[in-house]
Design a protein around this motif. Structure first.
Motif, mmCIF file in Angstrom:
data_model
loop_
_atom_site.group_PDB
_atom_site.id
_atom_site.type_symbol
_atom_site.label_atom_id
_atom_site.label_comp_id
_atom_site.label_asym_id
_atom_site.label_seq_id
_atom_site.Cartn_x
_atom_site.Cartn_y
_atom_site.Cartn_z
ATOM 1 N N GLU A 67 28.769 34.464 8.281
ATOM 2 C CA GLU A 67 29.729 35.124 9.182
ATOM 3 C C GLU A 67 29.006 36.041 10.159
ATOM 4 O O GLU A 67 29.347 36.099 11.353
ATOM 5 C CB GLU A 67 30.762 35.891 8.358
ATOM 6 N N TRP A 68 27.992 36.766 9.669
ATOM 7 C CA TRP A 68 27.231 37.642 10.562
ATOM 8 C C TRP A 68 26.431 36.831 11.584
ATOM 9 O O TRP A 68 26.403 37.175 12.773
ATOM 10 C CB TRP A 68 26.288 38.512 9.740
ATOM 11 N N ARG A 85 20.500 38.259 3.138
ATOM 12 C CA ARG A 85 20.987 39.006 4.302
ATOM 13 C C ARG A 85 19.842 39.756 4.997
ATOM 14 O O ARG A 85 19.747 39.767 6.234
ATOM 15 C CB ARG A 85 22.076 39.976 3.869
ATOM 16 N N GLU A 121 21.915 37.662 -2.776
ATOM 17 C CA GLU A 121 22.667 37.857 -1.541
ATOM 18 C C GLU A 121 22.010 38.918 -0.668
ATOM 19 O O GLU A 121 21.942 38.789 0.562
ATOM 20 C CB GLU A 121 24.107 38.246 -1.864
ATOM 21 N N SER A 160 28.763 35.862 3.666
ATOM 22 C CA SER A 160 28.705 37.031 4.557
ATOM 23 C C SER A 160 27.588 36.889 5.579
ATOM 24 O O SER A 160 27.739 37.307 6.739
ATOM 25 C CB SER A 160 28.514 38.308 3.729
#
Length: 405
Positions: free
Chosen positions: A125-126, A96, A92, A122
């Motif tokens: 979503e970003w 990112r 993850e 995540s």
């Protein structure tokens, strides 16, 4: 095509079992950079063999720590030194960091809407706050409807589909609806596009004959679950007395060493059998074959129909029924033959099926020919999405100017 259209794409391919996700993502990436001179693609992949494959200019891969899918469908770390939780945290973090470095104009997620164990959530979503176009790409077949429904309910997938601008299904609508068992909102259905199958091709300099030509190719894709097929095929071939019939077995990189050794040892006494561990240019291997015996994974299936090869599929039925559904549906269309693995374990039945498939018509002779326009449609859909984003940005600018005047 807009000649000045320049954009970056981040592709996510979780790759925990076999080669399917990586090879599909690579095929799409190469089509995009070929069609759009201003495109750059970064593929995030968990495949431990990603570095074995060649990539076109403007296509790079970002390797994340490997996770391994077990035969029962559960996942473990691909490293004996880390727990699954530690591996997922590292994956993850890399994903990112890649998204923040690249700041892609578009993200294409393969098969797992939220990523393995929600590792993409995540980042998705970003990216949405950055205005990134998001596409979920799905195989023509995912699983049996009731099994997929249970899986998506357990993972709470539907409530997160608003992270995506479109869903692309890599097959024709007439073949299969992979989401038929899920009660989807109308707005999701309106954003779902069928592309057709993804065609495969080879360059002139790829047409090598290092294994000869007109052999019967036996392939199990990545090979992690291919032992039963390979063993059954060897038992059948041992009884074949047909003069001039040659077989090429490609085991795949994920077959265990014990299984690999056993298959090679059993084949050593058969003069008409070659055994190869792994070839990254499987397209050329298929193109040179007289016929293909396989399990009906998505990539093997697309290669068979792209190169118009006779095929006999012996699909697995666990932990997913994907291959079985695809093989039987393709058999209904008259493109391939299919038998169950239990029938294939009977050498006489398997050999008879092999003899029949060598005399069957090629897929292109069927009344309904396979739709192989998937890559062209993906390029067209990509251009439309960027055009729509540009129009929306222009409209927003006009509204702001009007409000401030």
């Amino acid at each position: 095509m807009d000649p000045v259209l320049k954009f970056s794409v981040l592709m996510y391919s979780h790759d925990t079992f076999g080669l399917g996700h990586l090879r599909r993502s690579r095929t799409i990436a190469h089509a995009l950079v070929s069609h759009f001179p201003g495109a750059t693609i970064s593929i995030v992949s968990g495949s431990p063999v990603v570095d074995a494959f060649p990539f076109e200019d403007r296509v790079e891969y970002i390797q994340i720590p490997a996770a391994q899918k077990l035969a029962n469908g559960n996942y473990v770390s691909g490293s004996g030194e880390k727990s699954f939780e530690e591996t997922m945290a590292a994956r993850e973090s890399v994903i990112r960091a890649a998204a923040e470095r690249i700041r892609p104009d578009m993200v294409i997620v393969d098969k797992e809407p939220l990523g393995l164990a929600r590792e993409m959530l995540s980042t998705l979503e970003w990216l949405k706050t950055q205005g990134t176009i998001a596409v979920l790409g799905l195989r023509d077949v995912l699983d049996a409807p009731e099994l997929l429904r249970e899986e998506w309910q357990r993972k709470h997938i539907v409530e997160h589909l608003d992270l995506y601008d479109e869903i692309w299904i890599y097959g024709p609508g007439s073949f299969h609806n992979p989401l038929a068992g899920i009660d989807l909102p109308e707005w999701v259905l309106s954003q779902t596009r069928y592309t057709g199958f993804l065609p495969r091709s080879i360059q002139d300099d790829d047409v090598t004959e290092k294994y000869g030509r007109d052999y019967v190719l036996v392939t199990a894709g990545g090979g992690g679950d291919g032992y039963e097929l390979m063993s059954a095929a060897l038992n059948a071939v041992r009884r074949d007395r047909t003069r001039g019939r040659e077989f090429l077995f490609v085991l795949g990189p994920f077959m265990t060493e014990r299984e690999r050794f056993e298959i090679a040892a059993r084949a050593a006494s058969l003069a008409n059998v070659q055994v190869v561990d792994f070839d990254t240019n499987l397209e050329a291997v298929v193109a040179n074959a007289r016929a293909v015996i396989g399990m009906c994974g998505y990539n093997t299936f697309c290669e068979v129909i792209s190169f118009d090869k006779r095929a006999l599929f012996v699909p697995r039925t666990a932990p997913r029924r994907e291959q079985s559904i695809r093989a039987r549906r393709a058999e209904e269309f008259g493109w391939v033959d299919a038998i169950d693995i239990e029938d294939a374990k009977n050498p006489q039945r398997f050999l008879a099926a092999i003899s029949r498939v060598l005399d069957r018509p090629v897929p292109s002779s069927a009344v309904s020919r396979p739709d192989l326009d998937g890559l062209n449609r993906i390029c067209a859909l990509t251009e439309i999405l960027f055009y729509r984003r540009s129009e929306e940005a222009t409209s927003n600018e006009v509204r702001l100017k009007t409000a401030n005047s």
